[in-house]
Design a protein around this motif. Structure first.
Motif: not given
Length: 137
Positions: A8, A10, A37, A50, A53, A64, A67, A83-84
């Motif tokens: 993931v 960010g 991430g 996320l 991390e 978050p 997405r 990716v978010w």
């Protein structure tokens, strides 16, 4: 065939800017830029990973949000990147692990760094929304 492990990334947003992080390792990626991430741990959700991390890598708390559509192969397909977008909640990002420099980029500055190929589609999707975005705040 084993399923690819999920990574993931960010797209951390603050004040109409996107956070970019320059990698220090592995050697093949050192000096290139990415959305920070990492890999999900067993039992973790992508948003949960996320948050963990970015706390470990940058010393910040994030929320978050959304997405980014799509996912991208990493490491020859052994990993897959999702990716978010994330809103910076508290802290000032510092390159604590895996990175040696961070930059906040405005919409017109996102192409000023050498992004890793798998990050580019998400970066451009997020950048196209930076102009009028309020990052959920």
């Amino acid at each position: 065939m084993t399923a690819a492990r999920l990574v993931v990334g960010g797209a951390v947003l603050s004040g109409g800017r996107l956070l970019a992080a320059r990698r220090t390792a592995p050697a093949a990626l050192a000096g290139r830029w990415e959305l920070p991430g990492g890999k999900l741990e067993p039992g973790e959700t992508a948003p949960g990973a996320l948050v963990r991390e970015l706390r470990e890598e940058l010393g910040v708390e994030v929320e978050p949000l959304e997405r980014v559509p799509g996912q991208w192969p990493v490491a020859g397909g052994a990993l897959v990147l999702q990716v978010w977008t994330a809103r910076l909640v508290s802290g000032s990002p510092l390159p604590l692990q895996d990175h040696d420099e961070l930059r906040w980029l405005r919409q017109g500055e996102v192409d000023s760094v050498d992004w890793l190929p798998q990050d580019r589609p998400a970066v451009h999707w997020v950048a196209s929304r930076l102009g009028g975005s309020r990052e959920g705040s």
